[in-house]
Design an enzyme around this catalytic site. Structure first.
Site, PDB file in Angstrom:
ATOM      1  N   ASP A  76       0.118   0.026  -4.794  1.00  0.00           N
ATOM      2  CA  ASP A  76      -1.171   0.382  -5.395  1.00  0.00           C
ATOM      3  C   ASP A  76      -1.267   1.837  -5.850  1.00  0.00           C
ATOM      4  O   ASP A  76      -2.115   2.189  -6.654  1.00  0.00           O
ATOM      5  CB  ASP A  76      -2.341   0.026  -4.475  1.00  0.00           C
ATOM      6  CG  ASP A  76      -2.316   0.737  -3.128  1.00  0.00           C
ATOM      7  OD1 ASP A  76      -1.322   1.399  -2.809  1.00  0.00           O
ATOM      8  OD2 ASP A  76      -3.315   0.612  -2.381  1.00  0.00           O
ATOM      9  N   HIS A  77      -0.392   2.706  -5.344  1.00  0.00           N
ATOM     10  CA  HIS A  77      -0.296   4.113  -5.777  1.00  0.00           C
ATOM     11  C   HIS A  77       0.813   4.761  -4.960  1.00  0.00           C
ATOM     12  O   HIS A  77       1.543   4.077  -4.238  1.00  0.00           O
ATOM     13  CB  HIS A  77      -1.623   4.872  -5.617  1.00  0.00           C
ATOM     14  CG  HIS A  77      -2.255   4.706  -4.271  1.00  0.00           C
ATOM     15  ND1 HIS A  77      -1.736   5.287  -3.135  1.00  0.00           N
ATOM     16  CD2 HIS A  77      -3.335   3.998  -3.867  1.00  0.00           C
ATOM     17  CE1 HIS A  77      -2.473   4.958  -2.100  1.00  0.00           C
ATOM     18  NE2 HIS A  77      -3.439   4.172  -2.507  1.00  0.00           N
ATOM     19  N   GLU A 127       0.826  -1.209   0.000  1.00  0.00           N
ATOM     20  CA  GLU A 127       0.000   0.000   0.000  1.00  0.00           C
ATOM     21  C   GLU A 127       0.860   1.259   0.000  1.00  0.00           C
ATOM     22  O   GLU A 127       1.882   1.337   0.682  1.00  0.00           O
ATOM     23  CB  GLU A 127      -0.876   0.011   1.263  1.00  0.00           C
ATOM     24  CG  GLU A 127      -1.646  -1.263   1.506  1.00  0.00           C
ATOM     25  CD  GLU A 127      -3.088  -1.182   1.089  1.00  0.00           C
ATOM     26  OE1 GLU A 127      -3.585  -0.057   0.874  1.00  0.00           O
ATOM     27  OE2 GLU A 127      -3.736  -2.231   0.982  1.00  0.00           O
ATOM     28  N   ASP A 128       0.435   2.252  -0.755  1.00  0.00           N
ATOM     29  CA  ASP A 128       0.871   3.628  -0.559  1.00  0.00           C
ATOM     30  C   ASP A 128       2.393   3.808  -0.635  1.00  0.00           C
ATOM     31  O   ASP A 128       3.002   4.401   0.260  1.00  0.00           O
ATOM     32  CB  ASP A 128       0.378   4.140   0.797  1.00  0.00           C
ATOM     33  CG  ASP A 128      -1.138   4.037   0.983  1.00  0.00           C
ATOM     34  OD1 ASP A 128      -1.796   3.459   0.116  1.00  0.00           O
ATOM     35  OD2 ASP A 128      -1.637   4.523   2.003  1.00  0.00           O
ATOM     36  N   CYS A 175      -6.750   3.678  -3.186  1.00  0.00           N
ATOM     37  CA  CYS A 175      -6.737   2.221  -3.327  1.00  0.00           C
ATOM     38  C   CYS A 175      -7.952   1.598  -4.019  1.00  0.00           C
ATOM     39  O   CYS A 175      -7.777   0.795  -4.925  1.00  0.00           O
ATOM     40  CB  CYS A 175      -6.494   1.553  -1.976  1.00  0.00           C
ATOM     41  SG  CYS A 175      -7.664   1.981  -0.693  1.00  0.00           S
TER      42      CYS A 175
END
Length: 628
Positions: free
Chosen positions: A241-242, A36-37, A75
């Protein structure tokens, strides 16, 4: 019997050889390791602050994609895009978070893989904005390729939350207890859009500590593959995811929000499946919309026509000229922006430019150290002009040359030298919106009402229900008109989405809007409740007509068509600031009981009730109330 059936499926996919032919290669296992992130902050990307030995080891034998992008900077829409192979704006899954009805005949990646004999597992996040039920063979915190039938090929996903913004914005010793050595804040390079304070250095160092913890998890999974004698039979994807879970990264439609790290490892026996790549850095542009069709290609599965992504690996791979991005509602903050990147220039069209990125909302005001530090320095009057932009209305258009300006500090809009680039990319965005019948141009509440008897995807393709050409024509006026009289034909249009954008054009207008008073008053009786709520907000904030506006908001808070509409109204109320005070008793006594529950000790669930509650909690704070 199950083992026999699986064997027959696999034989069908990869038939046995005839005498004298080479022994056939079994279908590859495919492993996704996602986190994540995280921006491209791994050693293999040349980041000297990163400590990622396991990922770097994979990269040294594989491929480092230097132009990999999420299509959304948050997300849920990013994951919806990944798993469907379709732009989230096509299916209505572009907001965070939602519950979108999908076409009954739409099969997502794990279903298609399962049909071809693959065991599919996901440990464990879905967050697709639609139900994951019956989509995976094995879903949950114990899901693992080890739960499959022996010799069955697998498609397995492991997602790690340790780098999520919730962890990145808190210092919990438990999160980094596995590290023998931590990153020194003195060594951190603070981006130019953050104040270079000790707190931001601490935050950045902690971010890199969490990345190292994730790297350890990658090492554990690779060790398990080797232990199971599967390391030479498994193609591995490692990606985020980003961008970082920090201001101007997550939720921002900049390169910082969309660009992701992505390392691919293919064992020697499967090099023919990635024959279009040369080892090392790969500058081929790929987006999340392309991951599903690419995995299908690796497994020998035809890509369904409904998928919008393109296979980027192997002999049948396709190159992309453009990466498209979208930013819509995130939590309790509404927005509509679209972007296109051509490999050098990033163009962004902000369709709600009067809404700042950092709004007066709970998601920015509560529990995040990076935002707390921004607010602290802002209140001291010491934020740089670049940092202050996050709190101000956005430019309707933005254009950045990422070769010359990788930090996206200099908006080239208005520079005649770049008009041709700007016009070309603006046209590309409009073409893409129309080709994909972008559902983000319907007010979300109206979109859900229109799609309740089928699916949002099907509704958007019903020309009697959705006319994106006219809707986009109206949306293009927001932030760009000099004379409000041009809005007359749009504010009177029979399509509620066209009227929605006409109202936003009035709201975004920087001059006197008194000429539109009668149109805004008439919109209080609009057939679309989101339009009614927006009209009420404009009346109160821009036309000084609180009586009429508060009356309609009071009614809408009690008589709404669905929870998404109530979210619209809650945000309209929050945007009133102290002017919402007359509505506080109603909010406390009648609205909150409908959305109350155990999430955070306050909300009914993690979806619409939480976001409604967040907007109304901020309303209480704005009016001087104390949240219990």
């Amino acid at each position: 019997m199950r083992v026999l059936l699986l064997s027959l499926i696999v034989i069908g996919l990869f038939p046995s050889c005839k005498q004298g032919e080479k022994e056939p290669i079994n279908p590859p296992n495919i492993l996704w390791i996602s986190t994540e992130d995280i921006s491209p902050a791994w050693g293999c990307y040349g980041d000297s602050m990163a400590t990622t030995p396991n990922i770097d080891a994979l990269a040294s034998q594989g491929y480092v994609f230097t132009q990999a992008f999420s299509n959304a900077p948050i997300c849920a829409p990013a994951r919806a895009t990944l798993i469907t192979g379709m732009y989230a704006t096509s299916t209505g899954t572009q907001n965070l978070r939602s519950a979108i009805p999908m076409p009954e005949n739409l099969k997502i990646l794990p279903q298609l893989m399962s049909e071809k004999g693959y065991f599919t597992s996901n440990n464990s996040k879905t967050d697709y904005n639609f139900s994951p039920d019956d989509k995976w063979d094995d879903l949950g915190r114990e899901a693992h390729w080890r739960n499959r039938e022996k010799e069955q090929p697998f498609f397995s996903v492991f997602n790690f939350m340790i780098t999520h913004e919730g962890h990145a914005n808190k210092f919990v010793p438990e999160d980094t207890k596995s590290l023998e050595e931590k990153h020194n804040p003195k060594d951190m390079v603070v981006p130019p859009y953050f104040p270079d304070t000790q707190e931001f250095r601490n935050i950045m160092a902690h971010q890199y500590d969490l990345i190292t913890v994730f790297d350890q998890e990658v090492g554990k999974l690779m060790a398990q593959l080797k232990e199971d004698d599967l390391d030479e039979n498994t193609i591995v994807f490692v990606f985020s995811d980003h961008g970082f879970g920090l201001p101007r990264y997550k939720r921002w439609l900049y390169d910082t929000g969309l660009r992701v790290p992505f390392v691919l490892h293919a064992p020697k026996k499967y090099k023919h499946l990635v024959s279009n790549l040369n080892a090392g850095n790969v500058d081929k542009m790929v987006g999340f919309v392309d991951f599903a069709p690419t995995v299908l290609g690796l497994a020998g599965v035809d890509t369904p026509e409904i998928m919008e992504g393109k296979n980027f690996l192997g002999a049948n791979s396709q190159n992309k000229k453009y990466i498209y991005g979208y930013r819509d509602r995130a939590d309790d903050v509404f927005d509509v922006s679209r972007s296109v990147f051509d490999g050098r220039y990033l163009y962004i069209r902000n369709y709600l430019p009067h809404r700042a990125y950092i709004q007066n909302a709970q998601i920015f005001n509560t529990g995040k150290r990076s935002y707390k530090e921004l607010f602290r320095v802002k209140n001291l009057g010491e934020l740089s002009e670049e940092s202050l932009k996050m709190f101000k209305p956005k430019a309707p258009e933005e254009l950045y040359d990422l070769q010359q300006d990788p930090n996206e500090l200099h908006n080239l809009i208005g520079n005649p030298q770049y008009d041709e680039v700007k016009n070309k990319l603006h046209e590309k965005i409009k073409e893409h919106i129309l080709e994909t019948r972008d559902t983000g141009f319907m007010a979300e509440g109206q979109m859900m009402i229109s799609g309740e008897n089928s699916s949002v995807y099907e509704t958007a393709r019903d020309t009697s229900q959705y006319k994106p050409e006219l809707v986009l024509e109206a949306a293009e006026l927001v932030g760009r008109i000099q004379n409000l009289d041009i809005l007359e034909k749009y504010i009177q249009n029979e399509d509620p989405s066209v009227r929605f954008w006409a109202l936003n054009a009035i709201d975004a207008f920087e001059g006197n809007i008194s000429s539109q008073k009668e149109n805004v008053l008439a919109a209080l009786d609009d057939s679309s409740q989101p339009n009614q709520g927006l009209a009420a907000e404009i009346l109160i904030n821009k036309l000084n007509r609180p009586k009429e506006g508060l009356e309609i908001l009071e009614d809408l808070l009690q008589h709404f068509e669905n929870e998404v509409v109530l979210l619209h109204i809650a945000v309209n109320v929050r945007n009133l600031g102290e002017k919402a005070a007359p509505l506080i008793p109603l909010i406390k006594e009648k609205v909150f009981p409908k959305i109350a529950g155990d999430v955070w000790g306050r909300y009914k669930n993690w979806s619409y009730p939480m976001f409604i509650g967040m907007a109304l909690d901020q309303t209480l704070i704005n009016c001087g109330e104390t949240i219990e």
